[in-house]
Design a protein around this motif. Sequence first.
Motif, mmCIF file in Angstrom:
data_model
loop_
_atom_site.group_PDB
_atom_site.id
_atom_site.type_symbol
_atom_site.label_atom_id
_atom_site.label_comp_id
_atom_site.label_asym_id
_atom_site.label_seq_id
_atom_site.Cartn_x
_atom_site.Cartn_y
_atom_site.Cartn_z
ATOM 1 N N VAL A 1 0.783 -1.187 0.004
ATOM 2 C CA VAL A 1 -0.145 -0.145 0.028
ATOM 3 C C VAL A 1 1.064 1.110 0.283
ATOM 4 N N LEU A 2 1.840 1.381 0.799
ATOM 5 C CA LEU A 2 2.813 2.325 1.102
ATOM 6 C C LEU A 2 3.577 2.628 -0.197
ATOM 7 N N ARG A 3 4.192 1.579 -0.934
ATOM 8 C CA ARG A 3 4.959 1.715 -2.159
ATOM 9 C C ARG A 3 4.030 2.155 -3.359
ATOM 10 N N GLU A 4 2.734 1.817 -3.539
ATOM 11 C CA GLU A 4 1.721 2.371 -4.353
ATOM 12 C C GLU A 4 1.613 3.983 -4.438
ATOM 13 N N ARG A 5 1.507 4.302 -3.274
ATOM 14 C CA ARG A 5 1.545 5.636 -3.358
ATOM 15 C C ARG A 5 3.020 6.516 -2.967
ATOM 16 N N GLU A 6 3.166 7.314 -4.015
ATOM 17 C CA GLU A 6 4.222 7.839 -4.139
ATOM 18 C C GLU A 6 4.566 8.831 -2.701
ATOM 19 N N ARG A 7 3.559 9.415 -2.211
ATOM 20 C CA ARG A 7 3.848 10.346 -1.073
ATOM 21 C C ARG A 7 4.331 9.562 0.129
ATOM 22 N N TYR A 8 4.564 8.532 0.230
ATOM 23 C CA TYR A 8 5.069 7.603 1.343
ATOM 24 C C TYR A 8 6.515 7.127 1.004
ATOM 25 N N SER A 9 7.110 7.730 0.034
ATOM 26 C CA SER A 9 8.586 6.927 -0.069
ATOM 27 C C SER A 9 9.547 7.207 0.953
ATOM 28 N N VAL A 10 9.455 8.287 1.752
ATOM 29 C CA VAL A 10 10.483 8.443 2.931
ATOM 30 C C VAL A 10 9.916 7.321 3.975
ATOM 31 N N LEU A 11 8.918 7.310 4.233
ATOM 32 C CA LEU A 11 8.398 6.319 5.088
ATOM 33 C C LEU A 11 8.720 4.821 4.712
ATOM 34 N N VAL A 12 8.644 4.459 3.554
ATOM 35 C CA VAL A 12 8.973 3.085 2.972
ATOM 36 C C VAL A 12 10.386 2.941 3.422
ATOM 37 N N ALA A 13 11.309 3.841 2.998
ATOM 38 C CA ALA A 13 12.728 3.690 3.203
ATOM 39 C C ALA A 13 13.030 3.566 4.788
ATOM 40 N N ALA A 14 12.356 4.328 5.466
ATOM 41 C CA ALA A 14 12.576 4.601 6.882
ATOM 42 C C ALA A 14 12.195 2.838 7.474
ATOM 43 N N LEU A 15 10.987 2.556 7.171
ATOM 44 C CA LEU A 15 10.489 1.164 7.615
ATOM 45 C C LEU A 15 11.528 0.080 7.264
ATOM 46 N N GLU A 16 11.907 0.000 6.304
ATOM 47 C CA GLU A 16 12.816 -0.747 5.532
ATOM 48 C C GLU A 16 14.243 -0.807 6.352
ATOM 49 N N ARG A 17 14.575 0.396 6.413
ATOM 50 C CA ARG A 17 16.169 0.494 6.980
ATOM 51 C C ARG A 17 15.981 0.272 8.582
ATOM 52 N N THR A 18 14.972 0.244 9.224
ATOM 53 C CA THR A 18 15.057 -0.167 10.585
ATOM 54 C C THR A 18 14.553 -1.490 10.793
ATOM 55 N N GLY A 19 14.016 -2.198 9.890
ATOM 56 C CA GLY A 19 13.327 -3.564 9.804
ATOM 57 C C GLY A 19 11.847 -3.478 10.511
ATOM 58 N N ILE A 20 11.299 -2.298 10.673
ATOM 59 C CA ILE A 20 10.089 -2.361 11.315
ATOM 60 C C ILE A 20 8.957 -3.007 10.171
ATOM 61 N N ASP A 21 9.136 -2.805 9.062
ATOM 62 C CA ASP A 21 8.354 -3.270 7.978
ATOM 63 C C ASP A 21 8.254 -4.716 8.058
ATOM 64 N N GLN A 22 9.226 -5.546 8.713
ATOM 65 C CA GLN A 22 9.065 -7.036 8.821
ATOM 66 C C GLN A 22 8.300 -7.445 10.162
ATOM 67 N N GLY A 23 8.642 -6.532 11.120
ATOM 68 C CA GLY A 23 7.760 -6.668 12.245
ATOM 69 C C GLY A 23 6.252 -6.320 11.962
ATOM 70 N N LEU A 24 5.798 -5.157 11.190
ATOM 71 C CA LEU A 24 4.440 -5.035 11.045
ATOM 72 C C LEU A 24 3.861 -6.357 9.804
ATOM 73 N N ALA A 25 4.834 -6.953 9.117
ATOM 74 C CA ALA A 25 4.131 -7.749 8.570
ATOM 75 C C ALA A 25 3.781 -9.147 9.212
ATOM 76 N N MET A 26 4.462 -9.350 10.383
ATOM 77 C CA MET A 26 4.148 -10.312 11.340
ATOM 78 C C MET A 26 3.107 -10.055 12.309
ATOM 79 N N SER A 27 2.760 -8.721 12.586
ATOM 80 C CA SER A 27 1.913 -8.403 13.487
ATOM 81 C C SER A 27 0.383 -8.825 13.366
ATOM 82 N N PRO A 28 -0.127 -9.442 14.148
ATOM 83 C CA PRO A 28 -1.544 -9.841 14.151
ATOM 84 C C PRO A 28 -2.405 -8.801 13.637
ATOM 85 N N SER A 29 -2.276 -7.551 14.115
ATOM 86 C CA SER A 29 -3.209 -6.285 14.280
ATOM 87 C C SER A 29 -2.634 -5.131 14.489
#
Length: 182
Positions: free
Chosen positions: A49-77
């Motif tokens: 969702v974030l990658r589809e929308r150009e206005r979140y590119s900084v957030l995408v890079a930050a989530l990937e840099r910190t590994g939080i993207d993986q934590g969110l993917a595994m979070s139940p809710s």
Amino acid sequence: MILRALAPILPLVAILALDLTIVMPVSRAQSFPSTSEPSGERPPEVMDVLRERERYSVLVAALERTGIDQGLAMSPSFTLLAPTDSAFRALDVRLADLESHEVAEILRNHVIQKALTTRQLQGYSKIQNTRGLSLQVSADARTIGAATLVAPDVRIENGIVHGIDTVITMKTAVEGVPSPSE
């Protein structure tokens, strides 16, 4: 002899067995929670969702840099309050100049450990993020802390994303909560 005794009920046993084979797959399917939308499609994952929308590119890079993207993917809710690129540009510091753990602390200000739509948020006066900070919620749930929702209620596979216009920092989180004298 046993077959003769059972002969009158054998058709009934056969019908019951047939009914069980028809009912079994339905009850088994109903025992698993549905993650599909009414259209039958699964909601997308948060990073898609974030990658589809150009206005979140900084957030995408930050989530990937910190590994939080993986934590969110595994979070139940969860609920992600997603700052736009312009929100990050308004900060007095660039994320690229910060250590990864400092960026992670900023990002944790934007995660709530429960999926909440704006309608559900209207029932809260405050919500707590994953850092333990309480963020004030306006009565109409259009403002959380010092941030205004600019793209509310984006459904994802395991939660909700609300686009916001401000990065929630310790300062904005504290400023967004009224003091006890108010």
